[in-house]
Design an enzyme around this catalytic site. Structure first.
Site, PDB file in Angstrom:
ATOM      1  CG  ASP A 143      -1.892   1.054   1.121  1.00 18.13           C
ATOM      2  OD1 ASP A 143      -2.753   0.976   0.208  1.00 18.13           O
ATOM      3  OD2 ASP A 143      -1.777   1.868   1.830  1.00 18.13           O
TER       4      ASP A 143
ATOM      5  CG  ASN B  32      -4.569  11.080  -5.482  1.00 13.43           C
ATOM      6  OD1 ASN B  32      -3.985  11.258  -6.311  1.00 13.43           O
ATOM      7  ND2 ASN B  32      -5.128   9.847  -5.211  1.00 13.43           N
TER       8      ASN B  32
ATOM      9  CG  HIS C 210      -7.522  12.629  -8.376  1.00 12.33           C
ATOM     10  ND1 HIS C 210      -7.684  11.910  -7.703  1.00 12.33           N
ATOM     11  CD2 HIS C 210      -8.182  13.929  -7.818  1.00 12.33           C
ATOM     12  CE1 HIS C 210      -8.114  11.928  -6.466  1.00 12.33           C
ATOM     13  NE2 HIS C 210      -8.601  13.131  -6.765  1.00 12.33           N
TER      14      HIS C 210
ATOM     15  CG  ASP D   7      -4.250   8.789 -12.481  1.00 14.65           C
ATOM     16  OD1 ASP D   7      -4.355   8.067 -11.380  1.00 14.65           O
ATOM     17  OD2 ASP D   7      -5.064   9.334 -13.165  1.00 14.65           O
TER      18      ASP D   7
ATOM     19  CD  GLU E  84      -4.628   3.953  -1.681  1.00 11.86           C
ATOM     20  OE1 GLU E  84      -4.938   4.237  -0.635  1.00 11.86           O
ATOM     21  OE2 GLU E  84      -5.390   4.067  -2.672  1.00 11.86           O
TER      22      GLU E  84
END
Length: 306
Positions: A172, A180, A185, A189, A216
């Site tokens: 994780d 973010n 975002h 990404d 994630e």
């Protein structure tokens, strides 16, 4: 009339005479094989035109059909006599005669199916590409959850048969929501893609798999390894992601860069264990619990399940 009909249908006929041990081929058949003219045609010449990789299979099939007086339907490759070009043909035959002593010939038809074969191959490639895409995560380009679950079941059964262990790493990204919120975002990404790339680059064997599990979260499947080996791999992945040095001002981890927390679980399925789904579920849960321990003890580290 028969010759004209064959040309229109792209079919040729032939007769194999048992006594003469020769074929009589029609004009359409001669064109398919590229031999120039119809008429008598020796077995040796026919075999010389069959592609080397198909010779044994086709010869055995014909001998069995003759011996057992069965119909034959085969597809195989030939090398045309005039051009040397490889073509696919389809052949249907049956033995004429009810008893072995009265069976005097084999009659059949032949068709060039090269274009159909090529179309089938293209369709198979397209289908394979589609199936591959279904099992790829569109954002990161690595395996997705479906591919991981399929591989887990396959490797679980293999481990049970061979008496080997199977390890699972659950990963994780630390404080990714804050990432973010801070960078947006689009940048988030891009961060996921970079992490996926470095995880995939640091997995060694072909049977090992890195997959995006969701959001994630990532997972790494390590078939046939010990718990100690899985721990070493986990620590290496933690170090590799930290070495990317991707800025992350929203993290509580020292250094202000993107890091991961990682949980390791390992099990050896018993040879008589039939509860495959339950075993896999428990393995995933153990890796998840180890991941929770890694987060609770400071993140940016690897923890091992009990």
């Amino acid at each position: 009339w028969l010759d004209s009909a064959q040309k229109a249908a792209a079919l040729g006929y032939f007769i194999y005479d048992f006594e003469k041990e020769q074929f009589f081929i029609s004009e359409a058949t001669a064109q398919i094989f590229g031999v120039g003219q119809s008429g008598w045609f020796s077995v040796e010449r026919w075999m010389s035109l069959v592609a080397p990789e198909d010779k044994t299979q086709i010869l055995v099939a014909h001998e069995q059909a003759i011996a057992q007086r069965q119909r034959l339907h085969e597809q195989y490759r030939i090398l045309r006599d005039d051009t040397g070009q490889q073509r696919w043909i389809q052949v249907w035959t049956e033995v004429d005669g009810q008893l072995p002593t009265k069976a005097t010939r084999m009659i059949g038809i032949v068709q060039d199916i090269t274009e159909r074969k090529q179309a089938d191959e293209q369709l198979d490639q397209y289908r394979h590409q589609l199936e591959s895409q279904v099992r790829l995560d569109p954002l990161t380009g690595i395996a997705n959850r479906l591919a991981l679950e399929e591989a887990l079941h396959s490797e679980w059964r293999r481990a049970a048969r061979n008496g080997q262990a199977i390890a699972l790493l659950m990963i994780d990204l630390d404080h990714f929501k804050a990432y973010n919120d801070t960078y947006g975002h689009v940048q988030g990404d891009a961060c996921l893609r970079r992490v996926a790339q470095v995880l995939a680059a640091n997995i060694g064997r072909e049977s090992e798999m890195v997959a995006r599990y969701g959001g994630e979260e990532f997972m790494v499947l390590l078939p046939g390894v010990s718990l100690e080996h899985a721990q070493v791999c986990g620590r290496h992945l933690v170090d590799a992601v930290r070495s990317l040095a991707l800025p992350h001002t929203g993290t509580s981890v020292e250094g202000g860069v993107v890091t991961i927390s990682l949980g390791v679980a390992c099990v050896q399925p018993g040879p008589y264990q039939t509860q495959e789904l339950e075993g896999i579920t428990a393995l995933v849960q153990s890796a998840d619990e180890a991941l929770y321990v890694a987060k609770q003890t400071g993140r940016n580290r690897c923890a091992v399940a009990d």
